[in-house]
Design an enzyme around this catalytic site. Structure first.
Site, PDB file in Angstrom:
ATOM      1  N   MET A  12       0.814  -1.217   0.000  1.00 47.47           N
ATOM      2  CA  MET A  12       0.000   0.000   0.000  1.00 47.47           C
ATOM      3  C   MET A  12       0.852   1.274   0.000  1.00 47.47           C
ATOM      4  O   MET A  12       0.322   2.366  -0.118  1.00 47.47           O
ATOM      5  CB  MET A  12      -0.934   0.008   1.212  1.00 47.47           C
ATOM      6  N   LEU A  14       2.875   4.480   1.165  1.00 45.09           N
ATOM      7  CA  LEU A  14       2.678   5.436   2.266  1.00 45.09           C
ATOM      8  C   LEU A  14       1.224   5.913   2.270  1.00 45.09           C
ATOM      9  O   LEU A  14       0.926   7.071   2.044  1.00 45.09           O
ATOM     10  CB  LEU A  14       3.638   6.623   2.131  1.00 45.09           C
ATOM     11  N   HIS A  15       0.311   4.987   2.519  1.00 46.16           N
ATOM     12  CA  HIS A  15      -1.106   5.322   2.581  1.00 46.16           C
ATOM     13  C   HIS A  15      -1.426   5.959   3.929  1.00 46.16           C
ATOM     14  O   HIS A  15      -0.531   6.320   4.679  1.00 46.16           O
ATOM     15  CB  HIS A  15      -1.965   4.086   2.297  1.00 46.16           C
ATOM     16  N   ALA A  16      -2.689   6.079   4.266  1.00 45.87           N
ATOM     17  CA  ALA A  16      -3.128   6.844   5.435  1.00 45.87           C
ATOM     18  C   ALA A  16      -2.485   6.412   6.757  1.00 45.87           C
ATOM     19  O   ALA A  16      -1.985   7.260   7.497  1.00 45.87           O
ATOM     20  CB  ALA A  16      -4.647   6.782   5.552  1.00 45.87           C
ATOM     21  N   ALA A  19       1.358   7.026   6.894  1.00 47.41           N
ATOM     22  CA  ALA A  19       1.583   8.478   6.821  1.00 47.41           C
ATOM     23  C   ALA A  19       1.249   9.121   8.163  1.00 47.41           C
ATOM     24  O   ALA A  19       1.981   9.994   8.650  1.00 47.41           O
ATOM     25  CB  ALA A  19       0.739   9.095   5.705  1.00 47.41           C
TER      26      ALA A  19
END
Length: 84
Positions: A12, A14-16, A19
């Protein structure tokens, strides 16, 4: 200034969640934190800025940290990046 390169392993990128985790760790440091990916730059203390990089698995991300606690900040980055 300290600069380190990492290859993203997490599918995935640097998704939510990563991050937000990164932002929370970096919000406690005094140093300036910049992330570079595919020629784009992000503020390492701003989750939206990090997610806007649209970094995915296999991408190289460069962390540039400059300031009075840059060593400690980079150690925190390394721990997070090596977990992903």
């Amino acid at each position: 200034m300290i600069e380190r390169r990492f290859i993203l392993k997490d599918e995935m990128g640097l998704h939510a969640r990563p991050a937000a985790m990164l932002m929370m760790k970096m919000s406690n440091v005094l140093s300036r934190v910049e992330i570079i990916c595919k020629g784009e730059r992000a503020d390492g203390k701003d989750a939206m800025s990090i997610m806007a990089l649209d970094a995915v698995a296999g991408d190289e991300v460069v962390f540039c940290i400059e300031g009075p606690d840059e060593e400690e900040a980079m150690q925190a980055v390394e721990l997070l990046m090596n977990q992903r």
